[in-house]
Design an enzyme around this catalytic site. Sequence first.
Site, PDB file in Angstrom:
ATOM      1  N   ASP A  49      35.661 -22.001  55.113  1.00  0.00           N
ATOM      2  CA  ASP A  49      34.413 -21.726  55.837  1.00  0.00           C
ATOM      3  C   ASP A  49      33.517 -22.972  55.830  1.00  0.00           C
ATOM      4  O   ASP A  49      32.464 -22.989  56.472  1.00  0.00           O
ATOM      5  CB  ASP A  49      33.690 -20.484  55.300  1.00  0.00           C
ATOM      6  CG  ASP A  49      33.290 -20.605  53.839  1.00  0.00           C
ATOM      7  OD1 ASP A  49      33.626 -21.615  53.202  1.00  0.00           O
ATOM      8  OD2 ASP A  49      32.628 -19.677  53.330  1.00  0.00           O
ATOM      9  N   SER A  50      33.977 -24.046  55.157  1.00  0.00           N
ATOM     10  CA  SER A  50      33.305 -25.344  55.287  1.00  0.00           C
ATOM     11  C   SER A  50      33.276 -25.773  56.755  1.00  0.00           C
ATOM     12  O   SER A  50      32.521 -26.678  57.127  1.00  0.00           O
ATOM     13  CB  SER A  50      34.016 -26.409  54.435  1.00  0.00           C
ATOM     14  OG  SER A  50      35.398 -26.426  54.723  1.00  0.00           O
ATOM     15  N   ASP A  88      39.637 -18.540  54.815  1.00  0.00           N
ATOM     16  CA  ASP A  88      38.487 -18.054  54.042  1.00  0.00           C
ATOM     17  C   ASP A  88      37.905 -16.772  54.624  1.00  0.00           C
ATOM     18  O   ASP A  88      37.762 -16.651  55.856  1.00  0.00           O
ATOM     19  CB  ASP A  88      37.366 -19.111  54.090  1.00  0.00           C
ATOM     20  CG  ASP A  88      37.289 -19.916  52.808  1.00  0.00           C
ATOM     21  OD1 ASP A  88      37.890 -19.523  51.794  1.00  0.00           O
ATOM     22  OD2 ASP A  88      36.599 -20.957  52.833  1.00  0.00           O
ATOM     23  N   GLU A 120      35.397 -15.975  47.469  1.00  0.00           N
ATOM     24  CA  GLU A 120      34.650 -16.561  46.364  1.00  0.00           C
ATOM     25  C   GLU A 120      34.227 -15.477  45.381  1.00  0.00           C
ATOM     26  O   GLU A 120      33.871 -14.358  45.784  1.00  0.00           O
ATOM     27  CB  GLU A 120      33.419 -17.300  46.894  1.00  0.00           C
ATOM     28  CG  GLU A 120      33.778 -18.488  47.767  1.00  0.00           C
ATOM     29  CD  GLU A 120      32.554 -19.287  48.215  1.00  0.00           C
ATOM     30  OE1 GLU A 120      31.448 -19.067  47.690  1.00  0.00           O
ATOM     31  OE2 GLU A 120      32.737 -20.153  49.094  1.00  0.00           O
ATOM     32  N   GLU A 187      36.038 -25.197  41.642  1.00  0.00           N
ATOM     33  CA  GLU A 187      35.219 -26.234  42.304  1.00  0.00           C
ATOM     34  C   GLU A 187      34.056 -26.662  41.422  1.00  0.00           C
ATOM     35  O   GLU A 187      33.446 -25.839  40.718  1.00  0.00           O
ATOM     36  CB  GLU A 187      34.676 -25.681  43.636  1.00  0.00           C
ATOM     37  CG  GLU A 187      33.777 -26.691  44.351  1.00  0.00           C
ATOM     38  CD  GLU A 187      33.474 -26.359  45.808  1.00  0.00           C
ATOM     39  OE1 GLU A 187      33.982 -25.344  46.329  1.00  0.00           O
ATOM     40  OE2 GLU A 187      32.716 -27.134  46.421  1.00  0.00           O
TER      41      GLU A 187
HETATM   42  O1  KIV Z   1      35.516 -23.921  52.547  1.00  0.00           O
HETATM   43  C1  KIV Z   1      36.223 -24.797  52.024  1.00  0.00           C
HETATM   44  O2  KIV Z   1      36.628 -25.774  52.658  1.00  0.00           O
HETATM   45  C2  KIV Z   1      36.559 -24.630  50.622  1.00  0.00           C
HETATM   46  C3  KIV Z   1      37.242 -25.774  49.927  1.00  0.00           C
HETATM   47  C4  KIV Z   1      36.315 -26.888  49.740  1.00  0.00           C
HETATM   48  C5  KIV Z   1      37.887 -25.361  48.656  1.00  0.00           C
HETATM   49  O3  KIV Z   1      36.290 -23.618  50.043  1.00  0.00           O
END
Ligand code: KIV
Length: 275
Positions: A49-50, A88, A120, A187
């Site tokens: 979700d980044s 995610d 998460e 993380e």
């Molecule tokens: O959303 C993401 O890209 C992540 C990674 C940084 C582990 O959770």
Amino acid sequence: MSAPVRSKRTSVSDIRALKGVRPIVSLTAYTAPMAQLLDPHVDFLLVGDSLGMVIYGLETTLPVTVDMMIAHGAAVVRGSRTSLVIVDLPFGSYQESPEQAFRTAARIIAETGAQGVKLEGGEEMADTIRFLVERGVPVLAHVGLTPQLVNSFGGYRTQGRNQAEAQKIKADATAVAQAGAFAFVLEGTLEPLAREITDASPVPVIGIGASPHCDGQILVSDDMLGLFNEFIPRHVKRYANLGATIGDAAASYAEEVKARIFPALENTFQPKRGG
Ligand code: KIV
């Protein structure tokens, strides 16, 4: 009628089996062409979700929607052939109840073709992880610094700085592994603690800003490719400087267009002779 030929993708069991054998390699991917480029080099691709920040220019991951994750997840599955693909679950799409998490995960898996989801949270998500795993949804958990809790943490602070935080992360790691997560991302956690958690974990621990002793590593691909010119977080190593390369290419193109160098004759279509 014969069954369609399928390429063999890495499975969650393959990832589990790598613990103690060799480090697991992972990067994020959000688009088909990037997935195609990264696929031969990684064990799994994470549609993180980044993407809210990396692709959409949002300030946090919180506004990311399930529809966004599905569009990008499907693109990454189409662009890759052999990597495991994990998508995610975005903020608000799974925290309410195990049933809500299952509905979201089932939709994401059905509409993208990905093989599992990441969510998460530690102890508080253990029942949800168990509920999903028992119903056929492989789960990659995510503990330590969890960006969806940015408002509760008051920023993106490295975790494990005091005894209470360290105990909490250890309890989270134990809870997600016992609940059936096939692996978990750790993380932004102090290095000696990350190493201790990895040594104690029965499932692979994928570090980001954690420890070289983790069972695997993940980075946001745009960070390690140098697609951003601003702040470089300490946990990122730049393996390329594509931001500068793109800037230089755009500048050369602009100069050539203004000087009428581009397009040259070979870039144009001429009528056939005698036609
Ligand atoms: O959303 C993401 O890209 C992540 C990674 C940084 C582990 O959770």
